[in-house]
Design an enzyme around this catalytic site. Structure first.
Site, PDB file in Angstrom:
ATOM      1  NE  ARG A  44      -2.361   0.932   3.710  1.00 40.50           N
ATOM      2  CZ  ARG A  44      -3.094   1.327   4.726  1.00 40.50           C
ATOM      3  NH1 ARG A  44      -4.406   1.337   4.619  1.00 40.50           N
ATOM      4  NH2 ARG A  44      -2.550   1.669   5.859  1.00 40.50           N
ATOM      5  CB  THR A  83      -1.913   7.267  -3.028  1.00 45.40           C
ATOM      6  OG1 THR A  83      -1.324   5.956  -3.082  1.00 45.40           O
ATOM      7  CG2 THR A  83      -1.003   8.266  -3.720  1.00 45.40           C
TER       8      THR A  83
HETATM    9  C1  PRP Z   1      -1.012  -4.045   4.664  1.00 45.27           C
HETATM   10  C2  PRP Z   1      -1.883  -5.258   4.875  1.00 45.27           C
HETATM   11  C3  PRP Z   1      -2.765  -5.211   3.654  1.00 45.27           C
HETATM   12  C4  PRP Z   1      -2.948  -3.743   3.427  1.00 45.27           C
HETATM   13  C5  PRP Z   1      -4.300  -3.366   3.968  1.00 45.27           C
HETATM   14  O1  PRP Z   1       0.003  -4.336   3.774  1.00 45.27           O
HETATM   15  O2  PRP Z   1      -1.169  -6.436   5.003  1.00 45.27           O
HETATM   16  O3  PRP Z   1      -2.200  -5.834   2.517  1.00 45.27           O
HETATM   17  O4  PRP Z   1      -1.919  -3.083   4.166  1.00 45.27           O
HETATM   18  O5  PRP Z   1      -4.602  -2.071   3.664  1.00 45.27           O
HETATM   19  P1  PRP Z   1      -5.776  -1.667   2.667  1.00 45.27           P
HETATM   20  O6  PRP Z   1      -6.977  -2.493   3.015  1.00 45.27           O
HETATM   21  O7  PRP Z   1      -5.963  -0.213   2.960  1.00 45.27           O
HETATM   22  O8  PRP Z   1      -5.289  -1.919   1.262  1.00 45.27           O
HETATM   23  P2  PRP Z   1       1.212  -3.315   3.490  1.00 45.27           P
HETATM   24  O9  PRP Z   1       0.883  -2.419   2.347  1.00 45.27           O
HETATM   25  O10 PRP Z   1       1.614  -2.634   4.762  1.00 45.27           O
HETATM   26  O11 PRP Z   1       2.336  -4.264   2.958  1.00 45.27           O
HETATM   27  P3  PRP Z   1       3.152  -5.432   3.697  1.00 45.27           P
HETATM   28  O12 PRP Z   1       2.235  -6.603   3.819  1.00 45.27           O
HETATM   29  O13 PRP Z   1       4.266  -5.671   2.733  1.00 45.27           O
HETATM   30  O14 PRP Z   1       3.619  -4.920   5.032  1.00 45.27           O
HETATM   31  N1  URA Z   2      -2.151  -2.292   7.216  1.00 46.75           N
HETATM   32  C1  URA Z   2      -1.704  -2.683   8.443  1.00 46.75           C
HETATM   33  O1  URA Z   2      -0.751  -3.471   8.546  1.00 46.75           O
HETATM   34  N2  URA Z   2      -2.321  -2.207   9.530  1.00 46.75           N
HETATM   35  C2  URA Z   2      -3.379  -1.369   9.450  1.00 46.75           C
HETATM   36  O2  URA Z   2      -3.923  -0.968  10.505  1.00 46.75           O
HETATM   37  C3  URA Z   2      -3.819  -0.960   8.176  1.00 46.75           C
HETATM   38  C4  URA Z   2      -3.183  -1.453   7.080  1.00 46.75           C
END
Ligand code: PRP
Ligand code: URA
Length: 208
Positions: free
Chosen positions: A103, A107
């Site tokens: 994410r 944005t």
């Molecule tokens: C986190 C989580 C989801 C996403 C959720 O991943 O594991 O994939 O954020 O957020 P959303 O519902 O707003 O899309 P992150 O982008 O932090 O990546 P990571 O798993 O590599 O830490």
């Molecule tokens: N991704 C995370 O890991 N934690 C949150 O609370 C939201 C998105």
């Protein structure tokens, strides 16, 4: 189709440890695995089984067998991989796909960087794993990609879901049931789930 929230004292207990900021990486990872096993158990409640005949040490009997090969688990990288062990512990023959997505912190939009899934998605039940359903962007895009690849039977498993993400996912993918250990209050201005557990990926992998 809807949202299924595990409602059980043991789950509440495990979530309490998970949410605590003083819980270390080892215990955090173990509990993500345990809760994932329980989510899988719930998500397979409607699974079809084949009747077979077996012999117990006492007699023959008709018994039920699940065809694990009909299932595909698809964690969203990277935090979703923390859930995988909890599922393959009880379904070791399921196929596994991976969707790489992170994410964008400004944005809040998901950015895709990897996609590899088992063949014949159309013939499998596809179970998508991601501990956090926040805005819903990552989960929604993952489901869209899997549908474009032929998947028709999908389920989404997460540890914590925000009402905002649930609403958006149900608008775009009303056919996909969401299984979660808890539905939290809301998202904060940075898109984090409140009260939540912080950044799931960083806590699973000890990267912060
Ligand atoms: C986190 C989580 C989801 C996403 C959720 O991943 O594991 O994939 O954020 O957020 P959303 O519902 O707003 O899309 P992150 O982008 O932090 O990546 P990571 O798993 O590599 O830490
Ligand atoms: N991704 C995370 O890991 N934690 C949150 O609370 C939201 C998105």
């Amino acid at each position: 189709m809807g949202v299924i929230e595990l409602n059980h004292p043991l789950v509440s207990h495990k979530l309490t440890i998970l949410r605590d900021k003083n819980t270390g990486t080892k215990e955090f990872r173990e509990i993500i695995g345990e809760l994932s096993t329980l989510l899988c158990y719930e998500a397979l409640k409607d699974a079809k089984t084949d009747e077979i005949q077996i012999e117990t040490p006492i007699c023959t009997m008709k018994a039920h067998k699940l065809n694990e090969d009909n299932y595909a688990f698809v964690p969203i990288l990277r935090a979703g991989t923390g859930m995988l062990d909890g599922l393959i512990r009880i379904m070791p023959n399921a196929k596994i796909g991976h969707i790489g997505m992170y994410r964008n912190e400004e944005t809040l939009k998901p950015v895709k960087y990897y996609y590899k899934t088992p063949k014949d998605l159309a013939n499998r039940e596809v179970i998508v794993l991601d501990p956090m359903l926040a805005t819903g962007g990552s989960g929604i895009d993952a489901l869209t990609m899997l549908k474009e690849d032929g998947a028709t039977k999908l389920k989404f498993l997460c540890i914590i879901a925000a009402p905002e993400g649930i609403k958006k996912m149900q608008e775009i993918h009303p056919d996909v049931p969401i299984y979660c250990a808890a539905i939290d209050e809301h998202l904060n201005e940075n898109g984090y789930i409140v009260p939540g557990l912080g950044d799931a990926g960083d806590r699973i992998f000890g990267t912060k």
